[in-house]
Design a protein around this motif. Structure first.
Motif, PDB file in Angstrom:
ATOM      1  N   GLY A  69      -8.021  41.031  -6.260  1.00 25.43           N
ATOM      2  CA  GLY A  69      -8.817  40.058  -5.526  1.00 25.43           C
ATOM      3  C   GLY A  69      -8.610  40.252  -4.037  1.00 25.43           C
ATOM      4  O   GLY A  69      -8.241  41.337  -3.597  1.00 25.43           O
ATOM      5  N   HIS A  70      -8.823  39.197  -3.271  1.00 27.68           N
ATOM      6  CA  HIS A  70      -8.652  39.317  -1.827  1.00 27.68           C
ATOM      7  C   HIS A  70      -8.102  38.023  -1.232  1.00 27.68           C
ATOM      8  O   HIS A  70      -8.153  36.974  -1.862  1.00 27.68           O
ATOM      9  CB  HIS A  70      -9.967  39.712  -1.140  1.00 27.68           C
ATOM     10  N   ILE A  71      -7.585  38.164  -0.027  1.00 31.95           N
ATOM     11  CA  ILE A  71      -7.088  37.026   0.736  1.00 31.95           C
ATOM     12  C   ILE A  71      -7.764  37.077   2.100  1.00 31.95           C
ATOM     13  O   ILE A  71      -7.752  38.114   2.767  1.00 31.95           O
ATOM     14  CB  ILE A  71      -5.560  37.063   0.908  1.00 31.95           C
ATOM     15  N   GLY A  72      -8.378  35.971   2.495  1.00 31.21           N
ATOM     16  CA  GLY A  72      -9.027  35.878   3.793  1.00 31.21           C
ATOM     17  C   GLY A  72      -8.175  35.064   4.747  1.00 31.21           C
ATOM     18  O   GLY A  72      -7.751  33.962   4.410  1.00 31.21           O
ATOM     19  N   PHE A  73      -7.915  35.624   5.921  1.00 27.27           N
ATOM     20  CA  PHE A  73      -7.147  34.937   6.957  1.00 27.27           C
ATOM     21  C   PHE A  73      -8.072  34.585   8.119  1.00 27.27           C
ATOM     22  O   PHE A  73      -8.715  35.466   8.689  1.00 27.27           O
ATOM     23  CB  PHE A  73      -6.009  35.817   7.474  1.00 27.27           C
ATOM     24  N   LYS A 111      -8.395  48.479   5.512  1.00 24.45           N
ATOM     25  CA  LYS A 111      -8.519  49.544   4.513  1.00 24.45           C
ATOM     26  C   LYS A 111      -7.439  49.430   3.443  1.00 24.45           C
ATOM     27  O   LYS A 111      -7.687  49.721   2.285  1.00 24.45           O
ATOM     28  CB  LYS A 111      -8.443  50.919   5.177  1.00 24.45           C
ATOM     29  N   GLN A 112      -6.268  49.016   3.825  1.00 26.86           N
ATOM     30  CA  GLN A 112      -5.111  48.988   2.927  1.00 26.86           C
ATOM     31  C   GLN A 112      -5.040  47.692   2.135  1.00 26.86           C
ATOM     32  O   GLN A 112      -5.194  46.606   2.683  1.00 26.86           O
ATOM     33  CB  GLN A 112      -3.836  49.133   3.762  1.00 26.86           C
ATOM     34  N   GLU A 113      -4.804  47.809   0.828  1.00 26.56           N
ATOM     35  CA  GLU A 113      -4.483  46.647   0.008  1.00 26.56           C
ATOM     36  C   GLU A 113      -2.991  46.373   0.109  1.00 26.56           C
ATOM     37  O   GLU A 113      -2.197  47.282   0.356  1.00 26.56           O
ATOM     38  CB  GLU A 113      -4.816  46.905  -1.470  1.00 26.56           C
ATOM     39  N   ILE A 114      -2.617  45.136  -0.101  1.00 23.02           N
ATOM     40  CA  ILE A 114      -1.202  44.758  -0.174  1.00 23.02           C
ATOM     41  C   ILE A 114      -1.005  44.038  -1.498  1.00 23.02           C
ATOM     42  O   ILE A 114      -1.652  43.013  -1.747  1.00 23.02           O
ATOM     43  CB  ILE A 114      -0.778  43.870   1.009  1.00 23.02           C
ATOM     44  N   GLY A 115      -0.154  44.592  -2.339  1.00 20.26           N
ATOM     45  CA  GLY A 115       0.115  43.978  -3.634  1.00 20.26           C
ATOM     46  C   GLY A 115      -1.118  43.860  -4.506  1.00 20.26           C
ATOM     47  O   GLY A 115      -1.211  42.950  -5.322  1.00 20.26           O
ATOM     48  N   GLY A 116      -2.073  44.768  -4.331  1.00 21.51           N
ATOM     49  CA  GLY A 116      -3.298  44.731  -5.111  1.00 21.51           C
ATOM     50  C   GLY A 116      -4.376  43.826  -4.536  1.00 21.51           C
ATOM     51  O   GLY A 116      -5.438  43.677  -5.144  1.00 21.51           O
ATOM     52  N   PHE A 117      -4.120  43.241  -3.375  1.00 24.31           N
ATOM     53  CA  PHE A 117      -5.089  42.346  -2.751  1.00 24.31           C
ATOM     54  C   PHE A 117      -5.705  43.003  -1.524  1.00 24.31           C
ATOM     55  O   PHE A 117      -4.984  43.507  -0.659  1.00 24.31           O
ATOM     56  CB  PHE A 117      -4.443  41.019  -2.337  1.00 24.31           C
ATOM     57  N   ALA A 118      -7.025  42.978  -1.452  1.00 23.27           N
ATOM     58  CA  ALA A 118      -7.706  43.340  -0.220  1.00 23.27           C
ATOM     59  C   ALA A 118      -7.467  42.187   0.758  1.00 23.27           C
ATOM     60  O   ALA A 118      -7.367  41.028   0.350  1.00 23.27           O
ATOM     61  CB  ALA A 118      -9.194  43.540  -0.474  1.00 23.27           C
ATOM     62  N   ILE A 119      -7.365  42.510   2.027  1.00 16.49           N
ATOM     63  CA  ILE A 119      -7.093  41.498   3.058  1.00 16.49           C
ATOM     64  C   ILE A 119      -8.209  41.561   4.092  1.00 16.49           C
ATOM     65  O   ILE A 119      -8.580  42.640   4.534  1.00 16.49           O
ATOM     66  CB  ILE A 119      -5.747  41.777   3.765  1.00 16.49           C
ATOM     67  N   HIS A 120      -8.740  40.398   4.457  1.00 18.43           N
ATOM     68  CA  HIS A 120      -9.718  40.393   5.534  1.00 18.43           C
ATOM     69  C   HIS A 120      -9.403  39.293   6.535  1.00 18.43           C
ATOM     70  O   HIS A 120      -8.764  38.296   6.242  1.00 18.43           O
ATOM     71  CB  HIS A 120     -11.155  40.290   5.017  1.00 18.43           C
ATOM     72  N   LEU A 121      -9.890  39.546   7.747  1.00 21.44           N
ATOM     73  CA  LEU A 121      -9.868  38.535   8.803  1.00 21.44           C
ATOM     74  C   LEU A 121     -11.234  37.901   8.836  1.00 21.44           C
ATOM     75  O   LEU A 121     -12.247  38.548   8.569  1.00 21.44           O
ATOM     76  CB  LEU A 121      -9.578  39.189  10.163  1.00 21.44           C
ATOM     77  N   THR A 122     -11.286  36.629   9.177  1.00 22.72           N
ATOM     78  CA  THR A 122     -12.559  35.944   9.297  1.00 22.72           C
ATOM     79  C   THR A 122     -12.504  34.941  10.440  1.00 22.72           C
ATOM     80  O   THR A 122     -11.445  34.384  10.751  1.00 22.72           O
ATOM     81  CB  THR A 122     -12.938  35.216   7.982  1.00 22.72           C
ATOM     82  N   SER A 123     -13.658  34.737  11.059  1.00 21.14           N
ATOM     83  CA  SER A 123     -13.771  33.699  12.080  1.00 21.14           C
ATOM     84  C   SER A 123     -14.310  32.413  11.475  1.00 21.14           C
ATOM     85  O   SER A 123     -14.378  31.395  12.148  1.00 21.14           O
ATOM     86  CB  SER A 123     -14.683  34.181  13.222  1.00 21.14           C
ATOM     87  N   ASP A 124     -14.714  32.474  10.189  1.00 22.78           N
ATOM     88  CA  ASP A 124     -15.189  31.274   9.494  1.00 22.78           C
ATOM     89  C   ASP A 124     -14.058  30.285   9.305  1.00 22.78           C
ATOM     90  O   ASP A 124     -12.907  30.675   9.122  1.00 22.78           O
ATOM     91  CB  ASP A 124     -15.745  31.622   8.103  1.00 22.78           C
ATOM     92  N   LYS A 125     -14.391  29.009   9.320  1.00 26.70           N
ATOM     93  CA  LYS A 125     -13.390  27.982   9.051  1.00 26.70           C
ATOM     94  C   LYS A 125     -13.582  27.453   7.666  1.00 26.70           C
ATOM     95  O   LYS A 125     -14.596  27.493   7.081  1.00 26.70           O
ATOM     96  CB  LYS A 125     -13.506  26.856  10.064  1.00 26.70           C
TER      97      LYS A 125
END
Length: 125
Positions: A69-73, A111-125
């Motif tokens: 899955g992914h985590i959005g920060f 580009k890199q996953e961490i622990g199987g998670f895609a990571i993205h940055l977002t400006s959305d709240k």
């Protein structure tokens, strides 16, 4: 001179915007989203590619980015955050970049996953 330990949480008011879960298909996504709604009393809403349980849990209607899955920060200054992470060797996936109507970046994955998670940055709240 002592090394300064910068913290992106403090620098960019960063917090977890949401956790993304990969479902196998739209029915699976609906079941997962409904369970989070039931667990936490979240309002669910539908998008073309995912179901959200409030803003905290995004359930992809198909296998989305990331093995698990992914985590959005969320960050309050996307250009500065991108530079900060790039300076530390984390490459951005330019193919993932999504823009706001004004041309600024709304979302970009690393580009890199961490622990199987895609990571993205977002400006959305």
């Amino acid at each position: 001179m002592a090394e300064v330990n910068e913290n992106p949480v403090e620098l960019f008011d960063m917090y977890v915007a949401h956790v993304g879960i990969n479902a196998t298909d739209p029915d699976d996504a609906k079941g997962i989203s409904s369970e989070f709604g039931r667990l936490m009393g979240f309002t669910e809403y539908d998008t073309p590619v995912s179901l959200f349980a409030d803003t905290l849990v995004e359930v992809m209607k198909q296998n989305g980015r990331g093995t698990k899955g992914h985590i959005g920060f969320h960050v309050n200054d996307m250009p500065a955050a991108e530079k900060w992470f790039s300076d530390r060797g984390f490459e951005l996936n330019e193919d993932s970049r999504a823009l706001n109507p004004d041309g600024s970046t709304r979302l970009v994955y690393f580009k890199q996953e961490i622990g199987g998670f895609a990571i993205h940055l977002t400006s959305d709240k």
